[in-house]
Design a protein around this motif. Sequence first.
Motif, PDB file in Angstrom:
ATOM      1  N   CYS A 127       0.582  -1.260  -0.039  1.00 11.80           N
ATOM      2  CA  CYS A 127       0.283  -0.271   0.180  1.00 11.80           C
ATOM      3  C   CYS A 127       0.904   1.321   0.437  1.00 11.80           C
ATOM      4  O   CYS A 127       2.021   1.292   0.154  1.00 11.80           O
ATOM      5  N   ASP A 129       1.023   5.698   0.310  1.00 13.18           N
ATOM      6  CA  ASP A 129       0.568   6.529   0.335  1.00 13.18           C
ATOM      7  C   ASP A 129      -0.179   7.835  -0.602  1.00 13.18           C
ATOM      8  O   ASP A 129       0.956   8.423  -1.458  1.00 13.18           O
ATOM      9  N   THR A 131      -1.857  10.209  -0.890  1.00 13.37           N
ATOM     10  CA  THR A 131      -2.551  11.911   0.017  1.00 13.37           C
ATOM     11  C   THR A 131      -0.779  12.516  -1.619  1.00 13.37           C
ATOM     12  O   THR A 131       0.210  12.484  -1.482  1.00 13.37           O
ATOM     13  N   GLU A 150      -2.370  -0.941  -3.890  1.00 14.38           N
ATOM     14  CA  GLU A 150      -3.168  -0.069  -3.755  1.00 14.38           C
ATOM     15  C   GLU A 150      -2.411   0.763  -3.337  1.00 14.38           C
ATOM     16  O   GLU A 150      -2.087   1.216  -2.235  1.00 14.38           O
ATOM     17  N   VAL A 152      -3.625   4.538  -1.631  1.00 15.58           N
ATOM     18  CA  VAL A 152      -5.177   4.999  -0.012  1.00 15.58           C
ATOM     19  C   VAL A 152      -4.534   6.172   0.106  1.00 15.58           C
ATOM     20  O   VAL A 152      -3.269   6.928   0.373  1.00 15.58           O
ATOM     21  N   LEU A 154      -4.497   9.293   2.565  1.00 17.73           N
ATOM     22  CA  LEU A 154      -5.056   9.057   4.211  1.00 17.73           C
ATOM     23  C   LEU A 154      -5.807  10.075   4.769  1.00 17.73           C
ATOM     24  O   LEU A 154      -5.434  11.356   4.925  1.00 17.73           O
ATOM     25  N   SER A 155      -6.657   9.881   4.471  1.00 16.33           N
ATOM     26  CA  SER A 155      -8.292  11.367   4.967  1.00 16.33           C
ATOM     27  C   SER A 155      -7.915  10.719   6.221  1.00 16.33           C
ATOM     28  O   SER A 155      -7.775   9.536   6.780  1.00 16.33           O
ATOM     29  N   ARG A 158     -10.381   7.511   6.634  1.00 15.72           N
ATOM     30  CA  ARG A 158      -9.148   6.176   6.005  1.00 15.72           C
ATOM     31  C   ARG A 158      -7.704   6.207   6.848  1.00 15.72           C
ATOM     32  O   ARG A 158      -7.457   4.565   7.253  1.00 15.72           O
ATOM     33  N   LYS A 159      -7.407   7.015   8.208  1.00 19.69           N
ATOM     34  CA  LYS A 159      -6.519   7.213   8.426  1.00 19.69           C
ATOM     35  C   LYS A 159      -6.715   5.952   9.613  1.00 19.69           C
ATOM     36  O   LYS A 159      -6.244   5.272  10.381  1.00 19.69           O
ATOM     37  N   ALA A 161      -9.251   3.606  10.268  1.00 16.57           N
ATOM     38  CA  ALA A 161      -9.389   2.282   9.513  1.00 16.57           C
ATOM     39  C   ALA A 161      -8.057   1.619   9.052  1.00 16.57           C
ATOM     40  O   ALA A 161      -8.285   0.498   9.792  1.00 16.57           O
ATOM     41  N   ILE A 162      -7.055   2.062   9.222  1.00 18.29           N
ATOM     42  CA  ILE A 162      -6.066   1.835   8.562  1.00 18.29           C
ATOM     43  C   ILE A 162      -5.161   1.241  10.305  1.00 18.29           C
ATOM     44  O   ILE A 162      -4.012   0.688  10.393  1.00 18.29           O
ATOM     45  N   ASP A 223      -2.469  -2.811   6.413  1.00 15.26           N
ATOM     46  CA  ASP A 223      -3.501  -2.659   5.458  1.00 15.26           C
ATOM     47  C   ASP A 223      -2.712  -3.669   4.224  1.00 15.26           C
ATOM     48  O   ASP A 223      -3.625  -3.984   3.619  1.00 15.26           O
TER      49      ASP A 223
END
Length: 224
Positions: A127, A129, A131, A150, A152, A154-155, A158-159, A161-162, A223
């Motif tokens: 995964c 970043d 952003t 994937e 990701v 980093l909103s 989502r931060k 969530a991981i 993640d």
Amino acid sequence: NPDLDRRAEFIDKIRSGCSADEWAEEYCCIPNTDAGAYLTYDLIDGCVDRGLRLAASIDDLPDDEAQFFGYDVGRRHDLCVLWVTGLVGDVLHTRMLTVLQGEERRFSHQERLLDGLLRRPAVRRGCIDQTGMGEQLAEQRAERFPGRVEGVVLSGPRKLAIAAPFKGLFEDRRIRIPDDDALREDLHKTRKTLTKGGNVRLEADRDEAGHADRFWAGALMSDA
């Protein structure tokens, strides 16, 4: 003295009903440096393997295990961090933890590093970043290595969530990390706060040591 005995019994009762940290902070007026930390020092130290040996480059990574990585992108201000783990049983062992320095942070070097890593059959998934400046790096890797990368963004949600599964690895002691002070402090830097609206947020101070960049590389790895 009966009064002193009752006092001692009372203190023992109070002390037995709280943790060591609570006793030190609430009753002995000793500030708790773990207050608000998402990963406490106890959780971090419980997963340190002092015999762990890290690969100096991707060519030194072992080939006989499934590997996963997280990549936190940086260029000028924040750190750029690659965290690779190998799965042994149900435990993730850190195999490579690299902070890119100087010319290594040029995007052309970052692209070569990630492509070289993803060409290794042992590397199952990663995964990145996505952003801001990571958008192109993540998108191109996903196109070149479909199903194995994937991006990701980093909103805030989502931060969270991981980060939760990453913390779970430490709580269950299913990750092994090197004995490294910079890593220890970086992992401890992320703090859980509440907004005025009652929402949970993860944040960290930005200083010369970074912006919890190792923490987020680890969370991205988890993640993956």
